[in-house]
Design an enzyme around this catalytic site. Structure first.
Site, PDB file in Angstrom:
ATOM      1  CB  SER A 191      -1.043   0.013   1.149  1.00 62.28           C
ATOM      2  OG  SER A 191      -1.302   1.273   1.532  1.00 62.28           O
ATOM      3  CE1 TYR A 204      -4.355  -2.591   4.512  1.00 66.59           C
ATOM      4  CE2 TYR A 204      -3.408  -0.559   4.164  1.00 66.59           C
ATOM      5  CZ  TYR A 204      -4.114  -1.773   3.729  1.00 66.59           C
ATOM      6  OH  TYR A 204      -4.048  -1.887   2.459  1.00 66.59           O
TER       7      TYR A 204
END
Length: 302
Positions: A191, A204
């Site tokens: 990401s 995350y």
């Protein structure tokens, strides 16, 4: 939601939906069937060239979002595909299976929880046994539950994030390694948060950063046998993962991606070609241990 849909008179870069997007919320893990507008995964402008003919791929989180889009393009390029998903995601997995089979390829659905190490090893073994081998491993599934303040970050969320986002990757790599050979590949989904950190997606972002570093660390060992390990780092993408994030502010969801140069989120179909590139020995034979950032410009310096 603005935008003119599938307008073929415009380049794709200008024809995807732009903010504001409809405000909506789902209970995790969510269902792509209920997302509005529906995430685009069919990549109708993409033209295949048999780049993965005869290959077999295992894609975690292949029931929806980026995973579904990758499964469809892999099938279009000639690969058979196994997908993992949670039992609650059966409806989405069925749609992915239909889409893969519509491309003329086999799809093996594997229902279970990647936080369970035994499921990770079993998914690899079933893929090899039922599809006849394994050439491409895509670690794509993720757990996301944002926090608006550090005090909200619980050990349970931290533990779940690392079990799903990081530990499962370790187990899958170890299970897949004996079956891979020269020309095969491992691809991890990170990401843009892994590259810059996040004040809301704390666990995350940390897990995705660990995934990046693990990939770079194993790439040297795998490359000696002709196996390439790389990372795709997507920017904000229109998937159910965001909509099922219980702490995602509704205004933030409605304007997702608007802070970047493109001014919008990506659609899953815009991410999938990066995974084809990294899986194709003919296209990326000299690409090893790299991060392919597909962020819509969010990591550029201004």
């Amino acid at each position: 939601m603005q935008g003119n849909g599938d307008d073929r008179t415009k380049p794709q870069v200008l024809s995807e939906p732009v903010p504001p997007y409809p405000k909506q919320r789902q209970q995790p893990p969510g269902s792509e069937q209920d997302v509005e507008p529906k995430p685009r995964y069919q990549a109708e402008r993409y033209r295949a060239a048999d780049k993965l003919r005869g290959k077999i791929a295992l894609i975690t989180g292949g029931d929806s979002g980026i995973g579904r889009a990758v499964a469809v393009l892999y099938a279009r390029e000639g690969a058979d595909v196994a997908i993992t998903y949670l039992p609650e995601e059966q409806q989405d997995a069925d749609e992915t299976r239909r889409a893969v089979e519509a491309e003329g390829r086999r799809c093996l659905p594997l229902s279970g929880d990647l936080a369970d190490a035994s499921f990770c090893y079993g998914a690899v073994e079933r893929t090899v046994r039922e599809l006849g081998g394994l050439n491409i491993l895509v670690q794509n599934a993720a757990h996301l539950n944002s926090q608006l303040d550090l005090s909200q970050l619980s050990f349970e969320d931290w533990d779940r994030s690392f079990k799903v986002n990081v530990y499962s990757y370790f187990h899958l790599v170890q299970a897949a390694r004996p079956h891979l050979k020269a020309g095969d590949s491992i691809i991890a989904t990170a990401s843009e948060e892994a590259l810059k950190g996040s004040d809301t997606m704390i666990d995350y972002a940390a897990g995705k950063a660990a995934l990046v570093n693990f990939t770079k660390s194993i790439a040297f060992h795998l490359a000696k046998d002709g196996i390439r390990a790389n990372v795709v780092a997507p920017g904000p993408t229109w998937t159910v993962l965001n909509i099922a994030d219980q702490n995602m502010p509704q205004d933030g969801l409605a304007n997702l991606g608007s802070e970047g140069p493109m001014g919008r989120v990506a659609q899953p179909e815009e991410m999938a070609p990066a995974y084809v590139y990294l899986a194709s020995d003919a296209d990326s034979s000299y690409t090893v241990g790299e991060i392919l950032a597909v962020t819509g410009g969010l990591t550029t310096t201004r």
